[in-house]
Write an enzyme that holds these catalytic residues in place. Structure first.
Site, PDB file in Angstrom:
ATOM      1  N   GLU A   1       0.270  -6.556 -14.363  1.00  0.00           N
ATOM      2  CA  GLU A   1       0.476  -7.733 -15.204  1.00  0.00           C
ATOM      3  C   GLU A   1      -0.874  -8.420 -15.365  1.00  0.00           C
ATOM      4  O   GLU A   1      -1.695  -8.404 -14.454  1.00  0.00           O
ATOM      5  CB  GLU A   1       1.470  -8.697 -14.559  1.00  0.00           C
ATOM      6  CG  GLU A   1       2.886  -8.197 -14.650  1.00  0.00           C
ATOM      7  CD  GLU A   1       3.886  -9.168 -14.041  1.00  0.00           C
ATOM      8  OE1 GLU A   1       3.720 -10.393 -14.198  1.00  0.00           O
ATOM      9  OE2 GLU A   1       4.827  -8.695 -13.407  1.00  0.00           O
TER      10      GLU A   1
ATOM     11  N   LYS B   1       4.311   6.541  -6.744  1.00  0.00           N
ATOM     12  CA  LYS B   1       4.390   5.138  -7.181  1.00  0.00           C
ATOM     13  C   LYS B   1       4.526   4.196  -5.975  1.00  0.00           C
ATOM     14  O   LYS B   1       3.789   3.217  -5.841  1.00  0.00           O
ATOM     15  CB  LYS B   1       5.587   4.983  -8.125  1.00  0.00           C
ATOM     16  CG  LYS B   1       5.965   3.569  -8.452  1.00  0.00           C
ATOM     17  CD  LYS B   1       4.967   2.928  -9.376  1.00  0.00           C
ATOM     18  CE  LYS B   1       5.237   1.439  -9.505  1.00  0.00           C
ATOM     19  NZ  LYS B   1       4.475   0.814 -10.540  1.00  0.00           N
TER      20      LYS B   1
ATOM     21  N   PHE C   1      -9.155  -4.489  -4.349  1.00  0.00           N
ATOM     22  CA  PHE C   1      -8.002  -4.941  -3.545  1.00  0.00           C
ATOM     23  C   PHE C   1      -8.404  -5.363  -2.136  1.00  0.00           C
ATOM     24  O   PHE C   1      -7.666  -5.206  -1.177  1.00  0.00           O
ATOM     25  CB  PHE C   1      -6.880  -3.886  -3.530  1.00  0.00           C
ATOM     26  CG  PHE C   1      -5.904  -4.165  -4.631  1.00  0.00           C
ATOM     27  CD1 PHE C   1      -6.251  -3.906  -5.946  1.00  0.00           C
ATOM     28  CD2 PHE C   1      -4.678  -4.732  -4.378  1.00  0.00           C
ATOM     29  CE1 PHE C   1      -5.400  -4.212  -6.983  1.00  0.00           C
ATOM     30  CE2 PHE C   1      -3.808  -5.039  -5.412  1.00  0.00           C
ATOM     31  CZ  PHE C   1      -4.168  -4.781  -6.722  1.00  0.00           C
TER      32      PHE C   1
ATOM     33  N   LYS D   1      -9.681  -8.609  -1.835  1.00  0.00           N
ATOM     34  CA  LYS D   1      -9.952 -10.031  -2.029  1.00  0.00           C
ATOM     35  C   LYS D   1      -8.953 -10.812  -1.192  1.00  0.00           C
ATOM     36  O   LYS D   1      -7.743 -10.755  -1.446  1.00  0.00           O
ATOM     37  CB  LYS D   1      -9.836 -10.360  -3.518  1.00  0.00           C
ATOM     38  CG  LYS D   1     -10.448 -11.672  -3.850  1.00  0.00           C
ATOM     39  CD  LYS D   1     -10.898 -11.764  -5.293  1.00  0.00           C
ATOM     40  CE  LYS D   1     -11.692 -13.032  -5.570  1.00  0.00           C
ATOM     41  NZ  LYS D   1     -11.388 -14.199  -4.773  1.00  0.00           N
TER      42      LYS D   1
ATOM     43  N   CYS E   1       6.426  -6.651  -8.197  1.00  0.00           N
ATOM     44  CA  CYS E   1       6.289  -5.240  -7.818  1.00  0.00           C
ATOM     45  C   CYS E   1       5.945  -5.017  -6.354  1.00  0.00           C
ATOM     46  O   CYS E   1       6.708  -4.385  -5.633  1.00  0.00           O
ATOM     47  CB  CYS E   1       5.229  -4.592  -8.693  1.00  0.00           C
ATOM     48  SG  CYS E   1       5.639  -4.740 -10.428  1.00  0.00           S
TER      49      CYS E   1
HETATM   50  C1  UGA Z   1       0.963  -3.974  -9.126  1.00  0.00           C
HETATM   51  C2  UGA Z   1       0.034  -2.729  -9.078  1.00  0.00           C
HETATM   52  O1  UGA Z   1      -1.321  -3.154  -8.939  1.00  0.00           O
HETATM   53  C3  UGA Z   1       0.177  -1.881 -10.347  1.00  0.00           C
HETATM   54  O2  UGA Z   1      -0.626  -0.712 -10.239  1.00  0.00           O
HETATM   55  C4  UGA Z   1       1.638  -1.493 -10.506  1.00  0.00           C
HETATM   56  O3  UGA Z   1       1.852  -0.763 -11.714  1.00  0.00           O
HETATM   57  C5  UGA Z   1       2.480  -2.758 -10.557  1.00  0.00           C
HETATM   58  O4  UGA Z   1       2.293  -3.521  -9.349  1.00  0.00           O
HETATM   59  C6  UGA Z   1       3.933  -2.339 -10.677  1.00  0.00           C
HETATM   60  O5  UGA Z   1       4.445  -1.736  -9.738  1.00  0.00           O
HETATM   61  O6  UGA Z   1       4.524  -2.527 -11.743  1.00  0.00           O
HETATM   62  P1  UGA Z   1       0.841  -6.361 -10.316  1.00  0.00           P
HETATM   63  O7  UGA Z   1       1.986  -6.724  -9.419  1.00  0.00           O
HETATM   64  O8  UGA Z   1       0.949  -6.672 -11.763  1.00  0.00           O
HETATM   65  O9  UGA Z   1       0.527  -4.785 -10.211  1.00  0.00           O
HETATM   66  O10 UGA Z   1      -0.457  -7.140  -9.790  1.00  0.00           O
HETATM   67  P2  UGA Z   1      -1.663  -6.811  -8.804  1.00  0.00           P
HETATM   68  O11 UGA Z   1      -2.917  -6.887  -9.558  1.00  0.00           O
HETATM   69  O12 UGA Z   1      -1.393  -5.588  -8.019  1.00  0.00           O
HETATM   70  O13 UGA Z   1      -1.608  -8.068  -7.812  1.00  0.00           O
HETATM   71  C7  UGA Z   1      -0.518  -8.259  -6.945  1.00  0.00           C
HETATM   72  C8  UGA Z   1      -0.775  -9.414  -6.020  1.00  0.00           C
HETATM   73  O14 UGA Z   1      -1.798  -9.088  -5.075  1.00  0.00           O
HETATM   74  C9  UGA Z   1      -1.234 -10.696  -6.703  1.00  0.00           C
HETATM   75  O15 UGA Z   1      -0.526 -11.806  -6.135  1.00  0.00           O
HETATM   76  C10 UGA Z   1      -2.711 -10.788  -6.375  1.00  0.00           C
HETATM   77  O16 UGA Z   1      -3.154 -12.118  -6.303  1.00  0.00           O
HETATM   78  C11 UGA Z   1      -2.750 -10.133  -5.004  1.00  0.00           C
HETATM   79  N1  UGA Z   1      -4.073  -9.550  -4.693  1.00  0.00           N
HETATM   80  C12 UGA Z   1      -4.525  -8.465  -5.372  1.00  0.00           C
HETATM   81  C13 UGA Z   1      -4.852 -10.117  -3.687  1.00  0.00           C
HETATM   82  O17 UGA Z   1      -4.448 -11.112  -3.035  1.00  0.00           O
HETATM   83  N2  UGA Z   1      -6.080  -9.563  -3.402  1.00  0.00           N
HETATM   84  C14 UGA Z   1      -6.561  -8.481  -4.080  1.00  0.00           C
HETATM   85  O18 UGA Z   1      -7.683  -8.011  -3.759  1.00  0.00           O
HETATM   86  C15 UGA Z   1      -5.772  -7.915  -5.085  1.00  0.00           C
END
Ligand code: UGA
Length: 421
Positions: free
Chosen positions: A131, A184, A230, A232, A241
């Protein structure tokens, strides 16, 4: 199935905020690449390929609810009963291993009265877009994974992607349906594990003088085996998800008699992480009862209006339990927050309006516009400049030099508070 959403999409309006998607939708409708139908039979009969993209919501015990997948499979089967020519069915919904072979296939066979492979084929094709960058991820994915129940279907789906991507075709992995289904879950669980791991290191850094998790992550990420993405640290992962998929993987694993300790630990760290924001605010401002708390960012991540499983919700709930007055600002998601908290909190029209007269400010989501806020803004607008940077958007030293008391995620101990007014 949702009439209101179907009508919005047919008019060229996306029912949620996603950068770039509205323009793409408008263009597709203008050019007649795209049509909305509320009749599944008509949709299947007039096309060659059907992607099942319905939701697979989590149940109380973590396992997934397959009602919508079964309904979609049944509808496809009813249509295929009337169809003479070959049809390809692609499962894009996230489903636990063996679902496609043991549920989708027999449901379609029963409803169509035809065996798989005779006039229809099936593939599993998991989705990896995020997203907030869904459009970019769709056009430039890291890989395409195809789990094929029959090689004719695998060939056909690969050909569709080769035509779509042309010279930019991403690497492709063709494998069994079970492997594709598990890729997945394993991918999302691994990403979540990285986040919980760095959050654990962040919590440790806060007890160590001169430690800073962002530098630790940078140093770790320089090792290609670790990778910099990933890592952070923040207030935990949210969204529709990662939390749901981890719970589903845990429940699925247990159903096969395999204990999943890493999955459970990842979730446990993530449960506690948002509450750290409140602890840090208390360290700065003392008891929060009757205090005005500014929440900057409520969506689960930037560039989305989605608040599902957002850390902000847990933080606001705890603040209200402690008797704080909460004001929230977010560039996109306040309407969704309003549906949850109604008039129990106030909603600010801008970041600066949110900071006005606040006793303490907490950055919960790292929207780009928050990076524009200067130490002076906090000093001029707030009762006292006390800032919790839950996502590391500010330069800690700069804020400290300008006499703003800041507690930043994963940054060593705070030394002094500014004088009371
Ligand atoms: C996640 C996966 O990254 C996608 O590859 C997958 O397709 C999707 O789920 C799904 O299953 O549909 P999404 O949930 O949209 O995507 O967002 P992410 O970018 O993964 O972030 C998820 C959460 O992790 C957020 O709250 C973000 O703030 C947190 N996050 C992410 C961190 O706290 N630190 C990071 O380094 C990365």
């Amino acid at each position: 199935m949702d009439e209101e959403k179907a009508e919005m999409i047919a008019r060229g309006e996306t029912p949620f905020f996603e950068p770039g998607l509205n323009d793409l939708l408008k263009l597709s409708i203008e050019k007649r690449f795209f049509k909305v139908s509320k009749d599944p039979l008509e949709t299947v009969l007039n096309t060659d390929v059907t992607f099942i993209t319905v939701g697979t919501p989590g149940r109380e015990d973590g396992s997934i609810d397959l009602t919508y997948v079964k309904e979609a499979s049944h509808d496809i089967g009813r249509a295929l009963r009337l169809k003479e020519s070959w049809h390809l069915v692609v499962v894009k919904s996230t489903v636990t291993p063996t679902t496609t072979r043991s549920i989708v296939k027999p449901t379609i066979e029963e409803a169509s009265g035809k065996p798989h492979g005779s006039s229809f084929g099936i593939c599993v094709n998991p989705e990896f877009l995020r997203e907030g960058s869904a459009v970019e991820d769709t056009f430039k994915p890291d890989r395409v994974v195809i789990g094929e129940l029959d090689s004719k279907s695998g060939d056909e789906l690969e050909a569709i992607y080769r035509e779509f991507y042309g010279v930019n075709m991403p690497p492709i992995l063709r494998t069994t349906p079970s492997n594709a289904e598990l890729i997945k879950y394993a991918s999302n669980a691994f990403l979540a594990m990285k986040v919980s791991f760095i959050n654990t290191i962040a919590n440790l850094c806060e007890r160590i003088p001169e430690a800073d998790v962002s530098k630790v992550a940078e140093g770790m990420g320089m090792d290609r085996r670790v990778g910099s993405l990933f890592l952070k640290a923040g207030l935990g992962f949210g969204g529709s998800c990662l939390p749901k998929d981890l719970k589903a993987l845990g429940a699925f694993s247990k159903s096969l008699g395999v204990e999943p300790p890493l999955v459970e630990a990842t979730l446990k760290v993530n449960e506690a992480q948002p509450l750290k924001a409140v602890e840090m605010a208390e360290e700065l401002a003392g008891s929060l009862g009757g205090k005005q708390v500014a929440i900057l960012g409520t969506s689960f991540k930037p560039d989305t209006d989605d608040v599902r499983e957002a850390p902000s919700l847990k933080i606001i709930k705890l603040l209200l339990e402690k008797g704080a007055d909460v004001a929230a600002y977010d560039p996109a998601s306040l309407n969704n927050v309003r549906k949850i908290f109604g008039n129990r909190i106030t909603y600010a029209p801008s970041a600066k309006a949110c900071l006005k007269d606040a006793d303490v400010a907490i950055v919960v989501t790292e929207w780009e516009e928050f990076k524009e806020l200067k130490p002076e803004d906090f000093k001029e607008l707030m009762k006292r400049p006390l800032v919790v940077d839950g996502r590391r958007v500010f330069k800690v030293q700069e804020f400290k030099d300008k006499n703003v008391a800041i507690k930043a995620m994963g940054f060593g101990p705070l030394t002094s508070l500014p004088p009371k007014p």
